[in-house]
Motif scaffolding. Sequence first.
Motif, short mmCIF file in Angstrom:
data_model
loop_
_atom_site.label_atom_id
_atom_site.label_comp_id
_atom_site.label_asym_id
_atom_site.label_seq_id
_atom_site.Cartn_x
_atom_site.Cartn_y
_atom_site.Cartn_z
N LYS B 47 44.26 -75.80 -18.39
CA LYS B 47 44.37 -75.38 -16.99
C LYS B 47 43.00 -75.31 -16.32
O LYS B 47 42.79 -75.87 -15.25
N THR B 48 42.09 -74.60 -16.99
CA THR B 48 40.75 -74.45 -16.42
C THR B 48 40.08 -75.81 -16.27
O THR B 48 39.44 -76.10 -15.26
N THR B 49 40.25 -76.65 -17.28
CA THR B 49 39.64 -77.97 -17.24
C THR B 49 40.15 -78.76 -16.03
O THR B 49 39.37 -79.37 -15.30
N LEU B 163 41.62 -70.84 -7.70
CA LEU B 163 41.50 -69.52 -8.31
C LEU B 163 41.82 -69.61 -9.79
O LEU B 163 42.89 -70.08 -10.16
N ASP B 164 40.87 -69.22 -10.64
CA ASP B 164 41.08 -69.29 -12.08
C ASP B 164 41.34 -67.90 -12.64
O ASP B 164 40.42 -67.12 -12.80
N GLU B 165 42.58 -67.60 -12.93
CA GLU B 165 42.99 -66.31 -13.48
C GLU B 165 42.25 -65.15 -12.81
O GLU B 165 41.60 -64.35 -13.48
N PRO B 166 42.39 -65.04 -11.49
CA PRO B 166 41.58 -64.03 -10.79
C PRO B 166 41.97 -62.60 -11.10
O PRO B 166 41.20 -61.69 -10.83
MG LIG Z 1 41.03 -70.96 -18.57
#
Ligand SMILES: [Mg+2]
Lengths: 261, 340
Positions: B47-49, B163-166
């Motif tokens: 996901k982050t990638t 937004l990454d796991e905010p």
């Molecule tokens: Mg991640």
Amino acid sequence: MRNKWLFRAQLIFTLLVCSFLIVPVILSALAGITQNFFLGIKSGITLHWLGEVWQLYSGTIYLSLLIAIWCLIATLAIGVPAAYVLAKQNGKLARFIEEIIVLPIAIPGLAIALALIINYGGFRDFRTSWGFILVGHILYTLPFMLRSVLAVLSSTNFHELEESAASLGASFWQRFFTIILPNAKSGILAGALMVVTLSIGEFNLTWMLHTPETKTLPVGLADSYASMRLEVASAYTLIFFVMIIPLLIAMQKLSQKTNKV
Amino acid sequence: MNPTATSIKLTNCAKTFADGTQALKPLNLTVKAGETIVLLGPSGCGKTTLLRIIAGLEATDQGGEIYFNQQNMTSIAIEKRNIGMVFQSYALFPNMSVAQNIVYGLKIRKLKPQAIKQRLDEMLEMMQIEALAHRRIDQLSGGQRQRVALARAIAVRPNLLLLDEPLTALDASLRDRLRSEISELLQKLGITSIYVTHDQSEAMALADRIVVMDEGRIVQIGSPYDIYHRPKNEFVANFVGNVNQHPHVFNTDYLTLFRPEDAEIVEPSKGEFEAKIMSVLFLGDKSRLTLDCGFKKPIYVDTTLRQDFKTGMTISIYVEPERLIRLKTTDNSSAAVKES
Ligand SMILES: [Mg+2]
Ligand SMILES: Nc1ncnc2c1ncn2[C@@H]1O[C@H](COP(=O)(O)OP(=O)(O)OP(=O)(O)O)[C@@H](O)[C@H]1O
């Protein structure tokens, strides 16, 4: 009750040790402003010796300051970007380069000086200029700047800070000046104080590298100890203290401040 | 909808890291202008990638392309993409006050001081952090930092908000509150947003469409309703909620599943199968029963019936046919899903 005695004994011991270290310093400083050291302070207080030192050795003081300033400029210009690049890379090569730059800490100053003379001593103009001493000082102080900046950079998540600045539109140089430098400030300042203090006080290397025309303060000190009246040497020491002690105090203050944060 | 909202298109984007890890298999994704997409999947699924590729913090492998509004952005650096980004650790600048953080992007864009001041006030008010404007970052609580990070990202009027796991770093009650605030905010602003989480309830609450990912692939794309009630395979069904395997419907081509809340407890004459209660978890608004019906796996049933169920009782269960989830068994290891 026993604790109290123990505490007193410790206190006395500590005071004794301190005085063992400090008394000679004070005596030496006093000697620099007494008329005649052998007669003691009652022979009168004078600035005569200080004046004499100034006449004989002001050149070394200027040179020491000049070298310290250039040394600071050079270590800032090399050390800060290098620390930034090394902190950003976490590969083997980066660690290896870091080791190499830090190596001079572990090598005796005399050995560094010798290596410099063997390699570059042939360039006469360079060998006889104070630039030669400067190079030695840079080699010797750079690790301290690098370490100091690297320590701050690795303790903040500056990598992510930089990414978020980039997402907000900041170019590399904008990020470097608005994010990296301000957040590394405490490390840069600590490194700078360290570099100046070390450069002004450096003797080992400088003694090997200097020529009669390029004497720094510590080399001049050694010279005066060997050939001058005790009062002159002491007055000279006093001047050295006046230069170096504010730097040491500033360093202490700074480390207290950064420890608190 | 925000008239300046941007649509996003990824074609054939893959990511192989220098150490050989293939974090993303080649994938396609289209995000409509103004849409909120949630990337949902277990830890390490990429996901982050994917988010970082869209942001421009990572380059996609050879062959991948990224479009913002039909404009090819593949080789455009992140600072030129006009995005807003919120990181899991917030990444607020510790050398600046709250207000300075918020206007950072505006200063970079060389807005007039007047305009900057106006935007700052607007942001402070929108995020309800007026009182914090002059605080230092280390004097803020986690929730306050989150608001500042959001304000800073939105202040630049980005084309795209990432937004990454905010909410991961916050405690549960604060997370719930901020979740609904963010949901409202995204609706109001109408910015195209991509939100990463591994929390299915967060995904359900925020998403216009959910993109479920597993092992570097997109497994299913759909509305929260679709994903929950019409999962494409067992992985998705399990990931977005609990499912049971139906004990009496056997078919080698199909797997028949149902959700705990879709089972009804009925009179013995109307039941499809009987089961013994192994344990009861009373949750106030409902009870969760763990049942044994002679199957390897226990069956979970949620009921809102006002009845004091006791361990050891035998009850009859009925699931309405249209509530059954039927999956082709060959679909279980389904490969990358075509973008519809
Ligand atoms: Mg991640
Ligand atoms: N810089 C990197 N170098 C090598 N491998 C990486 C790098 N970054 C991520 N990976 C790997 O790529 C895969 C996907 O990572 P990613 O961070 O995208 O997962 P994620 O879905 O965001 O997980 P999480 O929910 O835990 O944040 C993981 O296997 C991870 O170990």
